[in-house]
Design an enzyme around this catalytic site. Structure first.
Site, short mmCIF file in Angstrom:
data_model
loop_
_atom_site.label_atom_id
_atom_site.label_comp_id
_atom_site.label_asym_id
_atom_site.label_seq_id
_atom_site.Cartn_x
_atom_site.Cartn_y
_atom_site.Cartn_z
N CYS A 41 0.78 -1.25 -0.21
CA CYS A 41 0.18 -0.17 -0.07
C CYS A 41 1.06 1.26 -0.03
CB CYS A 41 -0.91 0.05 1.36
SG CYS A 41 -2.00 -1.23 1.47
N ARG A 79 2.86 -0.10 -5.56
CA ARG A 79 2.76 -0.61 -3.92
C ARG A 79 1.47 -1.29 -3.82
NH1 ARG A 79 6.76 1.76 -0.83
NH2 ARG A 79 5.80 1.15 1.10
N TRP A 105 -3.08 -2.64 -1.54
CA TRP A 105 -2.88 -4.18 -2.06
C TRP A 105 -3.43 -4.89 -0.78
CZ3 TRP A 105 -0.64 -8.42 -0.22
CH2 TRP A 105 -0.30 -9.35 -1.04
N ASN A 147 -0.40 2.31 5.77
CA ASN A 147 0.53 1.07 5.23
C ASN A 147 1.09 0.36 6.31
OD1 ASN A 147 3.84 1.22 3.45
ND2 ASN A 147 1.98 -0.35 3.38
N GLY A 148 0.78 -0.97 6.13
CA GLY A 148 1.26 -1.72 7.10
C GLY A 148 0.40 -2.81 7.66
N GLU A 189 14.91 -17.09 -13.27
CA GLU A 189 14.42 -15.65 -13.63
C GLU A 189 13.59 -15.48 -14.75
OE1 GLU A 189 14.06 -13.14 -11.95
OE2 GLU A 189 14.19 -11.50 -13.24
N LYS A 241 9.79 -14.43 -14.85
CA LYS A 241 9.30 -13.17 -15.67
C LYS A 241 8.04 -13.57 -16.33
CE LYS A 241 10.71 -10.57 -13.92
NZ LYS A 241 11.59 -10.44 -12.85
N GLU A 251 5.09 -14.25 -13.88
CA GLU A 251 4.46 -12.76 -13.37
C GLU A 251 3.55 -12.04 -14.40
OE1 GLU A 251 7.56 -11.01 -10.26
OE2 GLU A 251 8.53 -11.20 -12.26
N HIS A 295 15.07 -36.63 -14.45
CA HIS A 295 14.51 -37.10 -13.01
C HIS A 295 13.04 -36.43 -12.73
CE1 HIS A 295 18.40 -38.48 -12.17
NE2 HIS A 295 19.02 -37.37 -12.48
N LYS A 300 4.88 -4.22 -6.06
CA LYS A 300 6.29 -4.39 -6.20
C LYS A 300 7.03 -4.25 -4.93
CE LYS A 300 9.85 -2.38 -8.87
NZ LYS A 300 10.40 -3.52 -9.45
C1 G6P Z 1 8.10 -8.40 -5.11
C2 G6P Z 1 8.28 -7.90 -6.59
C3 G6P Z 1 9.65 -8.59 -7.14
C4 G6P Z 1 10.76 -8.56 -6.22
C5 G6P Z 1 10.26 -9.10 -5.00
C6 G6P Z 1 11.51 -8.82 -3.74
O1 G6P Z 1 7.62 -9.84 -5.38
O2 G6P Z 1 7.24 -8.28 -7.29
O3 G6P Z 1 9.66 -8.03 -8.48
O4 G6P Z 1 11.97 -9.29 -6.71
O5 G6P Z 1 9.20 -8.47 -4.27
O6 G6P Z 1 11.64 -7.09 -3.58
P1 G6P Z 1 12.87 -6.70 -3.26
O7 G6P Z 1 12.44 -5.10 -3.15
O8 G6P Z 1 13.36 -7.13 -2.03
O9 G6P Z 1 13.93 -6.91 -4.40
#
Ligand code: G6P
Length: 614
Positions: free
Chosen positions: A2, A29, A76, A101-102, A486, A490, A493, A509, A609
């Site tokens: 948030c 956020r 969020w 927020n929190g 990764e 991606k 996501e 396996h 994010k």
């Molecule tokens: C969220 C984001 C990711 C990120 C992860 C860790 O899940 O969507 O893109 O890698 O948090 O975030 P940080 O800010 O700790 O790298």
């Protein structure tokens, strides 16, 4: 998660303009609902809407909301579904409005206490206990909003950044911070508050970051009162932010993720500068680093999401270049198990945002167990992780706004490579010749990334095929295995296609059972010592009718040779930094597949994010 904003603006400005602009910049956020509360004609006027800030902005415009003092929130959902009654601000008795927020962990006990006192709850959120609790204290303390917020905060366990306004106080706002980011910014005769500097930068650059436990009474243009967690009067420095507004705008791009992918040559060069200009010296990581790096006997890296994959990649460099035992762990797992602490082990946290709660709590847990030394690799200045770490080296990616992390990942890798070379050099493991070679490779990295970006049209063509699939497998070996992870992340996501990554040797396996003509298999297969092994793994896929999409380089002799094998080559093999270069194609593949599927690239469903909840 948030994001919160608030402002006390001067007479010729409508606060709604700032609140909606600031919330749009904080949508990374959380973006499932939003709301504002503005003092208008002596009453608190609230507008909330499910969906993006733009929905709420249109509604505020239709209702003609205006005023000088107001607060706002983009959500969020954690406690309670995505509904208008659960959206912030929360109001108690038309008197007190709060954005938060929190998470208030003891909200159930607080809710029972407040119900007994006669307060009724309209939402399922934890935040509503804040609005009622502040109102209760406000009435008990003769309408002193500052005292009321201080008293209410004493009851809360958990994390919060809050902004509070009262219906009968048009001059002041009170904010409080514990565990979640919060800043106060000053313009000419105006005051702004926000979770992040990006929300205020179009209005002012004069920023003051609050500390955990701070409570501040604000008026237009200044602090009236500011106390720390012990209730003592304190001052917090006002600094001029160097963040540029252009870095927060899309410019010529369609999406922030696209912009951020294309910014990587610049971001990587900026981050590498510290080593290329200053050398691979421990002082880059902080003034205590020479001593700390001598004392440590091993490394543990804690991180989440994409940052965790950069940690996994770096293990290969740290163990091969610096010969230092390195253990990598998901932060949320580490903090809840019996671990054997080692005061000689350096704890590294990696985080784009610097405020991921799981990573922060994992660091605190390690410190509580007696780990003396910590290093944070982070992209956001002044955020919680670097502030709580002994050593820090910032990545210079610039603001990353797309939820799927891209340039933060590659710049983290640059810092981690620099760390491996620094430690190796300190311990006499990197000769002058080796050092010169590493330096040259780092110098050429941006150019190699640019070459990889030039492959975009070919990758976009592959994406058309991927867009029709429901699953994909990613394979890699050695240091390219985390890049496969990764790539799969991606794709998941932003396209919602199920994707999994395996070390190519593990195929037989289990995951080989998934392979048929409908399962695209992406292989990261550069010309390294494992290429022959990977070729054998690719044969296993071909033999079962699987369709292979292979990223290799011009130095590799891999030809494929069968119809259902597609190959894209980066111009040349780039040695030890090859995983960084091979990240670009998998980012582009996810991006173009998302475009073809029409998903929301920058704000994928259910994600945010900055993850400031457990
Ligand atoms: C969220 C984001 C990711 C990120 C992860 C860790 O899940 O969507 O893109 O890698 O948090 O975030 P940080 O800010 O700790 O790298």
């Amino acid at each position: 998660m948030c994001g919160i904003v608030g402002a006390i603006r001067s007479a010729n400005h409508n606060v709604v303009e700032f609140l909606t602009d600031g919330l749009k910049r904080l949508e990374y956020r959380g973006y499932d609902s939003s709301g504002i509360a503005v003092l208008m004609d002596g009453k608190i006027k609230r507008v909330r809407r499910v969906g993006r800030v733009a929905n709420m902005e249109a509604a505020a415009h239709d209702k003609g909301v205006s005023g000088q003092i107001g607060i706002g929130h983009t959500r969020w959902a954690t406690h309670g579904g995505v509904t208008e009654p659960n959206a912030h601000p929360h109001i108690s008795g038309d008197k007190i409005a709060v954005v938060h927020n929190g998470i208030i962990e003891n909200f159930e006990a607080e809710r029972s206490r407040l119900r007994e006192l006669g307060y009724e709850f309209e939402s399922q959120t934890d935040t509503e206990v804040i609005s009622h609790s502040v109102r209760h204290e406000y009435e008990q303390n003769g309408g002193d909003l500052f005292v009321a917020v201080q008293a209410a905060c004493k009851r809360f366990h958990g994390a919060y950044a809050i902004a509070v306004m009262a219906q009968d106080n048009s001059q002041n706002m009170v904010v409080a911070r514990m565990g979640c980011p919060l800043l106060v910014a000053f313009g000419e005769g105006e005051t702004f508050i926000a979770s992040d500097v990006s929300a205020v930068i179009a209005f002012t650059r004069q920023i003051s970051y609050l500390e955990d436990g701070d409570v501040a009474l604000l008026q237009a243009g200044s602090f009236v009162k500011l106390v720390n967690k012990n209730g003592e009067d304190v001052q917090r420095e006002v600094k001029t932010s160097g963040l540029s507004l252009a870095s927060l705008e899309l410019g010529a791009y369609n999406h922030f993720m696209q912009k951020e992918i294309h910014e990587q040559p610049r971001a990587v060069a900026d981050t590498a500068e510290v080593f290329l200009d200053g050398g691979f010296i421990p002082e880059n990581f902080g003034k205590n680093a020479p001593q700390v790096f001598q004392e440590i006997d091993s490394i543990k890296i804690l991180a989440c999401g994409t940052s965790y994959y950069s940690a996994l990649t770096s293990k290969y460099w740290l163990e091969s270049i610096a010969k230092i035992p390195t253990d990598v762990e998901i932060a949320s797992e580490y903090r809840y198990r019996d671990v054997i602490a080692n005061p000689k082990q350096l704890i590294i946290t990696i985080s784009q945002s610097g405020e991921t709660l799981d990573t922060m709590e994992a660091l605190k847990f390690a410190q509580s167990l007696g780990h003396k030394h910590s290093l944070s690799i982070c992209n956001v200045m002044e955020s919680a992780l670097p502030r709580n770490s002994e050593l820090v080296l910032y990545t210079r990616a610039g603001a990353e706004i797309g939820v799927a992390s891209t340039k933060a990942f590659t710049t983290q890798l640059v810092v981690l490579f620099g760390l491996a070379v620094t430690l190796g050099r300190m311990h006499g493991l990197v000769s002058d010749e080796k050092l010169a070679a590493y330096t040259q490779e780092l110098r050429e990295l941006s150019g190699s990334i640019q070459h990889a970006l030039n492959l975009e049209p070919q990758i976009a063509a592959w994406a058309q095929k991927f867009a029709k699939k429901s699953s994909a497998l990613f394979l890699g070996r050695g240091i390219h295995y985390p890049i496969a992870l990764e790539g799969a992340l991606k794709l998941k996501e932003i396209t919602y296609i199920h994707a999994e990554a395996y070390p190519a040797g593990e195929l037989k396996h289990g995951p080989l059972a998934l392979v048929d003509e409908n399962m695209p298999v992406v292989v990261i297969a550069p010309h390294d010592g494992l290429l022959d092994k990977v070729k054998a793994n690719m044969q296993e896929v071909s033999a079962r009718g699987g369709e292979l999409f292979v990223f290799t380089d011009l130095d590799s002799d891999y030809e494929g040779g069968v119809d259902n094998i597609h190959i894209i080559r980066t111009p040349r093999h780039v040695g030890v930094l090859s995983p960084i270069v091979h990240t670009i194609p998998v980012q582009l593949l996810a991006y173009h597949t998302a475009l073809a599927r029409g998903t929301d690239v920058d704000k994928p469903r259910n994600l945010a994010k900055s993850v400031t909840v457990e």
